[in-house]
Design an enzyme around this catalytic site. Sequence first.
Site, mmCIF file in Angstrom:
data_model
loop_
_atom_site.group_PDB
_atom_site.id
_atom_site.type_symbol
_atom_site.label_atom_id
_atom_site.label_comp_id
_atom_site.label_asym_id
_atom_site.label_seq_id
_atom_site.Cartn_x
_atom_site.Cartn_y
_atom_site.Cartn_z
ATOM 1 C CG HIS A 1 10.643 -1.388 4.112
ATOM 2 N ND1 HIS A 1 11.149 -0.190 3.655
ATOM 3 C CD2 HIS A 1 10.649 -2.221 3.050
ATOM 4 C CE1 HIS A 1 11.440 -0.293 2.370
ATOM 5 N NE2 HIS A 1 11.142 -1.523 1.972
ATOM 6 C CE LYS B 1 17.963 0.552 -5.802
ATOM 7 N NZ LYS B 1 16.972 -0.290 -5.117
ATOM 8 N NE ARG C 1 5.204 -2.533 -2.988
ATOM 9 C CZ ARG C 1 6.193 -1.890 -3.583
ATOM 10 N NH1 ARG C 1 6.506 -0.681 -3.213
ATOM 11 N NH2 ARG C 1 6.855 -2.439 -4.575
ATOM 12 C CB SER D 1 12.656 2.842 -0.730
ATOM 13 O OG SER D 1 12.508 2.059 0.417
#
Length: 158
Positions: free
Chosen positions: A17, A41, A90, A127
Site C-alpha cells: 500500500h 466487515k 498485483r 492485508s
Amino acid sequence: MRRVVCPGSFDPITNGHLDIIGRAARLYDEVTVAVLINVEKSSLFTVDERIEILQTVTKEYPNVKVQKFHGLLVDFCRQNDIPAIVKGIRVVSDFDYELQMAQLNYRLSGVETLFMPTNPEYSFLSSSRVKEIARYGGDVSGLVPDLVHTLLIERLRG
C-alpha cells in the site's frame, strides 16, 4: 491542482500500500488516502486507529492526507473534487475485478481510474495474508511498516 484518491480498508496498511501511495504522491499534487468504513466487515483495527496509523506512516509525504468514507467512492470523489482513483494491481485477478469497478465508476460519475502495477517485491502481499501470518506467529516484519508490525503483535498476541 491534480488530485487523486487511493482508497482501501488498510486493515492493516502494508508496504505494498505504502509503495502505491508514495508513487502516487510523486505524480500528483494531492493524494487522499480514503479509508473505507465497512460496517459489514470485521476489522482488526478501528477506522480511527487505521487513520492514525496511516497519518504516521505517510508523514514523509506532505501532499498526502487521510480521510475516512463510507458509501460510494465516486460520491466521495465528487464531494472532494477528486477526478481520479489510483489502484494498485498485483495480479490478473485484481485487474479483472478493478477494471469492472473502473468502468462502473466512470459510467456513474466520470471519475477516471488509473492502474499502477505493484512493485514485484509486494505482488504477493495483502492485508488479510499479513493478519493470518501474524495471527499464527509468523514474521511479518518487512511486509508492513515497523509501527504496524508492533501494533499487530500487541493486538494479536496480547
